[in-house]
Design an enzyme around this catalytic site. Structure first.
Site, short mmCIF file in Angstrom:
data_model
loop_
_atom_site.label_atom_id
_atom_site.label_comp_id
_atom_site.label_asym_id
_atom_site.label_seq_id
_atom_site.Cartn_x
_atom_site.Cartn_y
_atom_site.Cartn_z
N ALA A 273 7.56 2.55 -5.53
CA ALA A 273 6.79 1.45 -4.95
C ALA A 273 5.35 1.57 -5.44
CB ALA A 273 6.82 1.51 -3.43
N LYS A 274 4.56 0.57 -5.22
CA LYS A 274 3.12 0.64 -5.47
C LYS A 274 2.43 -0.41 -4.63
CE LYS A 274 0.39 3.10 -8.18
NZ LYS A 274 0.63 4.48 -8.60
N GLY A 275 1.16 -0.16 -4.31
CA GLY A 275 0.38 -1.13 -3.57
C GLY A 275 -0.97 -1.31 -4.24
#
Ligand code: NAD
Length: 413
Positions: A101-103
């Site tokens: 994931a990444k934000g």
């Protein structure tokens, strides 16, 4: 061929290597879940400013999604999606039980006060909390975020869900962070370089040209310190956003670190010749380590001229796909990001495990386990690259894709 087509081409090369079925290629290339949020923040002067934030979960077949949060004016959907995808391959290659994931929030944090930064972080956390959780998605620091930002996320999440230290990693040690986490990415890069140096006869000690590092933040500064103090390497140049310094005899890294710790810019340090960020790419060296931002080695700017034996991708996606092909044609090896910089997420895994077990590891144990995990991943990539006659990147992709595809199949896909 467009950049997008070449990314697809890189993926296809690895998918062909492991004979991946068409439907599985589709599952593995597309994201599981994408969240985009508006983040209204009360500024110190009373105005409300609205920022845009993203949390993208690329794949969770092998475990909870895992990946950093960055604050940057250029963070956007495509960048965050690309970085989330790399996290899936990185956790799979390291064989740790996470997905990717990444934000990101599109913001220049240097223009915010500390209180504004805290309010931004708390608001962003509220808006994405529904997709977070110790068994769902676990953020960590990335560009312009740090242990303090993770502490705010922990506090905001815990205020609704009860004390939940395992919801973020890269926390301050006093709030359940792991010893060794802060330096883990740089340390992992060093371990991979030590293995490569031995296998391919490019010495770290006493080599022709030494090491050049772009970026002197978390990754670059710890890497420089460890290469200097533990690997005995000669670091000849480093740079930060303001510019860099170069000394072909090797920089006095402890003195440079002390200079930067006083809040002074890298290029103002007198122990080397001042170089611009463009000049950095022209310095002859054995090891060139981009450790700042993505897309810095390009066909147009420097891929045809950089003068090194190995590019070690400390940053995520520093080499554009077209530049990657040029480097391959020029015989310059590239150690890909999702192998080279995987030390951070690996120690994040140890931090998460320590939080869930409520049991603390020593710093020595963390380093020992990190070395074993990243060296095992390196060895598997080296062996597959040799067996199939492909680059390290294609081999690393092949191993990662295989593991994620196996997990998808076992879950019934
Ligand atoms: P950071 O914010 O701590 O440091 C970034 C550094 O890059 C700073 O020294 C900054 O001055 C420099 N920089 C920015 N723009 C530059 C430019 N144009 N030219 C030269 N230097 C420039 O970030 P970080 O955590 O060290 O992350 C660096 C890279 O490593 C990013 O790509 C990140 O995704 C990747 N990464 C970080 C970690 C981690 O644990 N921190 C883990 C894996 C990958």
């Amino acid at each position: 061929m467009s950049g997008r087509a070449i990314v697809q081409n890189q993926f296809d090369r690895a998918a062909d290597l492991i004979n991946l079925e068409a439907y599985m290629r589709k599952i593995l290339i597309s994201p599981f879940r994408e969240v985009q949020v508006e983040v209204p923040v009360r500024m110190d002067d009373g105005r409300i400013e609205v920022f845009t934030g993203y949390r993208i979960q690329h794949n969770g077949a092998r475990g909870p999604c895992k990946g950093g949060i960055r604050y940057h004016p250029e963070a956007d959907h495509d960048e965050v999606l690309g970085l989330a995808t790399i996290m899936t391959w990185k956790t799979a290659l390291m064989d740790i039980p996470f997905g990717g994931a990444k934000g990101g929030v599109t913001v220049d944090p240097k223009k915010l006060s500390k209180l504004e930064l805290e309010r931004l972080t708390r608001r962003f956390t509220q808006r994405i909390a529904i997709v977070l959780g110790p068994y769902r998605d676990i953020p960590a620091p990335d560009v312009n975020t740090n242990a303090q930002v993770m502490a705010w996320i922990l506090d905001e999440y815990s205020s609704r869900q009860g004390y939940t230290p395992a919801v973020v990693t890269g926390k301050p040690v006093s709030l359940g962070g792991s010893l060794g986490r802060e330096e883990a990415t740089g340390r992992g890069v060093m371990y991979v370089m030590q293995e490569y140096a031995r296998d391919f006869g490019i010495p770290l000690k006493g080599g022709r040209g030494g090491v050049v590092i772009q970026g002197f933040g978390n990754v670059g500064s710890h890497l420089a310190r460890l290469l200097d103090s533990e690997a005995g390497a000669k670091v000849v140049a480093v740079s930060a956003v303001e510019g860099g310094v170069y000394n072909d005899q090797g920089l006095d890294i402890p003195a440079l670190l002390a200079h930067v710790a006083q809040g002074k810019p890298v290029p103002e340090w007198k122990g080397g010749k001042r170089v611009t960020n463009e000049e950095l790419w022209t310095i002859p060296c054995d090891w060139l380590i981009p450790a700042a931002l993505g897309g810095v080695i390009t066909k147009e700017a420097n891929a045809k001229t950089i003068d090194c034996k190995v590019v070690v991708e400390g940053a995520n996606e520093p080499t554009t796909p077209t530049a990657d092909i040029i480097l391959e044609e020029r015989g310059i090896a590239v150690i890909p990001d999702f192998l080279a910089n995987a030390g951070g997420v690996t120690v994040s895994y140890y931090e998460w495990a320590q939080n869930l077990q409520q049991y603390r590891w020593t710093h020595e144990q963390v380093n020992r386990e990190l070395k074993a995990t990243i060296t095992k991943a390196y060895t598997s990539v080296r062996d597959l690259a040799k067996e199939k006659g492909v680059t390290f990147r294609t081999a690393a992709y092949g191993i990662a894709l295989q593991r994620v595809a196996d997990a998808e199949r076992l879950r019934g896909n």
